[in-house]
Design a protein around this motif. Structure first.
Motif, PDB file in Angstrom:
ATOM      1  N   ASN A  36      11.127  12.691  62.292  1.00 13.60           N
ATOM      2  CA  ASN A  36      11.662  11.554  61.538  1.00 13.60           C
ATOM      3  C   ASN A  36      13.123  11.294  61.895  1.00 13.60           C
ATOM      4  OD1 ASN A  36      12.121   9.533  59.711  1.00 13.60           O
ATOM      5  ND2 ASN A  36      12.251  10.886  57.940  1.00 13.60           N
ATOM      6  N   HIS A  39      15.835  10.206  59.147  1.00 19.10           N
ATOM      7  CA  HIS A  39      16.224  11.167  58.116  1.00 19.10           C
ATOM      8  C   HIS A  39      17.713  11.055  57.768  1.00 19.10           C
ATOM      9  CE1 HIS A  39      14.854  14.531  55.700  1.00 19.10           C
ATOM     10  NE2 HIS A  39      15.939  15.205  56.024  1.00 19.10           N
ATOM     11  N   VAL A  83       4.870   4.487  58.884  1.00 20.86           N
ATOM     12  CA  VAL A  83       4.679   5.748  59.599  1.00 20.86           C
ATOM     13  C   VAL A  83       3.212   6.146  59.703  1.00 20.86           C
ATOM     14  CG1 VAL A  83       5.180   8.228  59.537  1.00 20.86           C
ATOM     15  CG2 VAL A  83       6.993   6.579  59.067  1.00 20.86           C
ATOM     16  N   THR A  98      10.783   5.470  63.962  1.00 22.98           N
ATOM     17  CA  THR A  98      11.657   6.062  62.945  1.00 22.98           C
ATOM     18  C   THR A  98      13.128   5.823  63.285  1.00 22.98           C
ATOM     19  OG1 THR A  98      11.514   8.233  64.063  1.00 22.98           O
ATOM     20  CG2 THR A  98       9.998   7.813  62.233  1.00 22.98           C
TER      21      THR A  98
END
Length: 288
Positions: A36, A39, A83, A98
């Motif tokens: 990811n 993040h 996702v 992402t």
């Protein structure tokens, strides 16, 4: 000696906070197989949501709750809306999507708050110092150490001692069989992604009083988190904790001599781990 002890405590506090952020990355990858890259941006969103709440209410506890809730919902929306469509796609597709999500989130924050640094005051219960006899240390940093440790224990219990954690681990091994038993694996995966996002947002709020908030601060956090995950082992929850502590201590102790070399030493240690133990200190070779 007091300086060394102070830096050791700084490294431990920073390391546990970094471990808390990194657990979000590692549990998402460990259960869903998704790296990811958004993040760091989610960390930023949590910090700014906490700042808005604190400015509106004056309550730091409420700021933590709102910041965590906002990033939890954001994680659920990202997983369900985007996702989940990439679970069966090549890893580079997951990285690109992402990464793109992260850019969008950062620019939204920038458009709302601008690019200048903002600060959040320490909570009233975090003012002052702690005299431990051998060391005088800021109270809030000591509290961060305890908060981060307790939160990591809570996350461990959720992932390894609850039905959700059991379903997730079983779903990784054989999602079809678990579905045939009447368990909605996709719903469990959704909650894992949301939990990982919430961990980032939570860490963003409790870290806010000791840093200057800016929309781009998530980029540095993302890099450090990936270093922690690599050192500890990709997909390993205990590895994220160990890697975070190692990273925090390396940066803190190196900065005593020359802050410019703190990142150099961190990446040097990561390189050594990759050379002698490519799967990380607590990781396993390959991922089933």
């Amino acid at each position: 000696m007091p300086l060394v002890l102070s830096q050791l405590f700084n490294g431990l506090a920073a390391g546990l906070l970094l471990a808390l952020i990194s657990t979000g990355l590692t549990i998402i990858y460990g259960t869903l197989g998704v790296i990811n890259f958004a993040h760091g941006a989610i960390f930023v969103v949590g910090a700014y949501a906490g700042l808005m709440t604190f400015n509106a209410t004056g309550s730091f506890i409420l700021a933590i709750v709102v910041g965590s809730a906002v990033t939890l919902v954001l994680g659920l929306v990202i997983e369900r809306g985007i996702v989940r469509l990439f679970y069966g796609r090549p890893p580079e597709d997951q990285l690109l999507v992402t990464f793109g999500i992260g850019i969008v989130l950062v620019e939204i924050v920038r458009s709302i708050f601008g690019g200048i640094g903002l600060t959040m005051p320490e909570p009233a219960w975090g003012h002052g110092i702690v005299n431990m006899g051998f060391l005088i240390y800021p109270l809030y940093r000591m509290e961060i150490l305890g908060i981060s440790a307790l939160t990591l224990v809570a996350l461990y219990i959720v992932l390894y001692r609850t039905r959700l954690g059991l379903i997730v681990r079983a779903g990784i091994e054989d999602a079809l069989m678990v579905n045939m038993l009447g368990v909605n694996v996709q719903r469990s995966f959704l909650m894992v992604f949301g939990l990982g996002a919430m961990a980032a947002g939570y860490a963003g709020v409790i870290n806010s009083p000791i840093v200057s908030l800016s929309p781009d601060m998530g980029a540095r956090i993302l890099v450090d988190s990936f270093v922690v995950v690599v050192i500890g082992g990709v997909g390993s929850f205990p590895g994220a904790i160990i890697g975070g502590i190692i990273a925090g201590e390396i940066q803190s102790l190196t900065s005593m001599f020359d802050p410019a070399y703190s990142d150099v030493m961190l990446f040097a240690v990561m390189a050594l781990v990759l050379i002698f133990r490519p799967q990380g200190l607590m990781g396993q070779e390959g991922r089933e």
